[in-house]
Scaffold this active site. Sequence first.
Site, PDB file in Angstrom:
ATOM      1  N   LEU A 148      16.863   0.662  90.830  1.00 50.68           N
ATOM      2  CA  LEU A 148      16.393  -0.276  89.818  1.00 50.68           C
ATOM      3  C   LEU A 148      15.096  -0.886  90.323  1.00 50.68           C
ATOM      4  O   LEU A 148      14.944  -1.104  91.528  1.00 50.68           O
ATOM      5  CB  LEU A 148      17.409  -1.407  89.589  1.00 50.68           C
ATOM      6  N   ASP A 149      14.181  -1.184  89.416  1.00 42.98           N
ATOM      7  CA  ASP A 149      12.971  -1.897  89.819  1.00 42.98           C
ATOM      8  C   ASP A 149      13.341  -3.221  90.474  1.00 42.98           C
ATOM      9  O   ASP A 149      14.375  -3.825  90.142  1.00 42.98           O
ATOM     10  CB  ASP A 149      12.079  -2.193  88.605  1.00 42.98           C
ATOM     11  N   ARG A 150      12.501  -3.659  91.370  1.00 47.51           N
ATOM     12  CA  ARG A 150      12.746  -4.922  92.070  1.00 47.51           C
ATOM     13  C   ARG A 150      12.948  -6.087  91.087  1.00 47.51           C
ATOM     14  O   ARG A 150      13.785  -6.957  91.304  1.00 47.51           O
ATOM     15  CB  ARG A 150      11.563  -5.219  92.993  1.00 47.51           C
ATOM     16  N   THR A 152      14.095  -5.964  88.068  1.00 42.84           N
ATOM     17  CA  THR A 152      15.196  -5.732  87.129  1.00 42.84           C
ATOM     18  C   THR A 152      16.523  -6.124  87.765  1.00 42.84           C
ATOM     19  O   THR A 152      16.801  -5.783  88.913  1.00 42.84           O
ATOM     20  CB  THR A 152      15.246  -4.252  86.709  1.00 42.84           C
ATOM     21  N   ARG A 259       9.598  -0.155  80.478  1.00 48.45           N
ATOM     22  CA  ARG A 259       8.494  -1.125  80.434  1.00 48.45           C
ATOM     23  C   ARG A 259       7.267  -0.540  79.750  1.00 48.45           C
ATOM     24  O   ARG A 259       6.626  -1.187  78.917  1.00 48.45           O
ATOM     25  CB  ARG A 259       8.172  -1.579  81.856  1.00 48.45           C
TER      26      ARG A 259
END
Length: 334
Positions: A148-150, A152, A259
């Site tokens: 997961l993105d930081r 998120t 995004r």
Amino acid sequence: MNHIIGAKSADAMPAVKWLKVDEDSAGQRLANFLMRHLKGVPKTHVYRIIRSGEVRVNKGRSSADQRVAAGDLIRIPPVRISAQVQAKEDAPAPAREFEVLMEDEALIAIDKPAGVAVHGGSGVSFGVIEQIRQSMPHASEFELVHRLDRETSGILLVAKKRSALKHLQTQFRERSTDKTYLALVRGIWPQRQKVIDLPLQKFLLTNGDGSKGERRVRVVAPNDPQGMRAITLVKVARLLGDYTLLEVTIKTGRTHQIRVHLASLGHPILGDDKYGDYDLNKALQKTGLRRMFLHAWKLQFRHPASGELVALNAPLPPELQSFIDHVAPPTPPV
């Protein structure tokens, strides 16, 4: 554990290593196999030594995407780690407990908070996986199933054993899992827009001095040879004044896919500092939204041992729910 046939020489100069791939590591991409054994070495350098031919599989050249097999002999050239990186490697990650959504002998599912990287890397000393390994006994072999993105929050799977990791990663690779996110976007999302099928391309920003900067992703034309197909499904969950809460399901797992797809259609995610509306984000900070409104909400997959369908749910974290309540206060009971 993989048997080390060669090792460092007694002095400080690293020597060539030969690693024999064991059964548990079979099927991994060569790049991922190397990164597990070259802790502290930047990913870019790992790819560079593969491309240069310094890494050999059974004495032959190979590619980063090649799958290793049990019994393969992997030649790893001498690799130096900077003193700064080595210091980070020598300093253990602080132990941290995360909210557990599910745990058994094969895997653990946590609710990752926003602002925490999933693993150590460029500019980050440690992440979720290093902290879990530090906080739990016998967790040294735990591995991330996905990322997961930081920025998120939400559901993150960690495999406790190699067999579970391979099984789960196959499901993610074949898109047989079902991942749904909640995203709050600027503007009123058109109800008819339910599928986004736009190819994406990674690129690097250029710094003021002409050097390469941060990584970004953009939508490109369908016939662009550098574009990777990306499919996102969108469903309106709720209208909130000038914003729309969306349920977003991804059918491909491209970097920053949600995004970029949402922003490309004029509806950036609130709080997104890379692809969002800078002025709006700055104003929203004053009303309490100090992070990106993207949350990994639901996840379905087949259990790696039993084959049964597992359905996980991570409710919106308090800071996101509070913002929704601020924008559209709940109706008081009669």
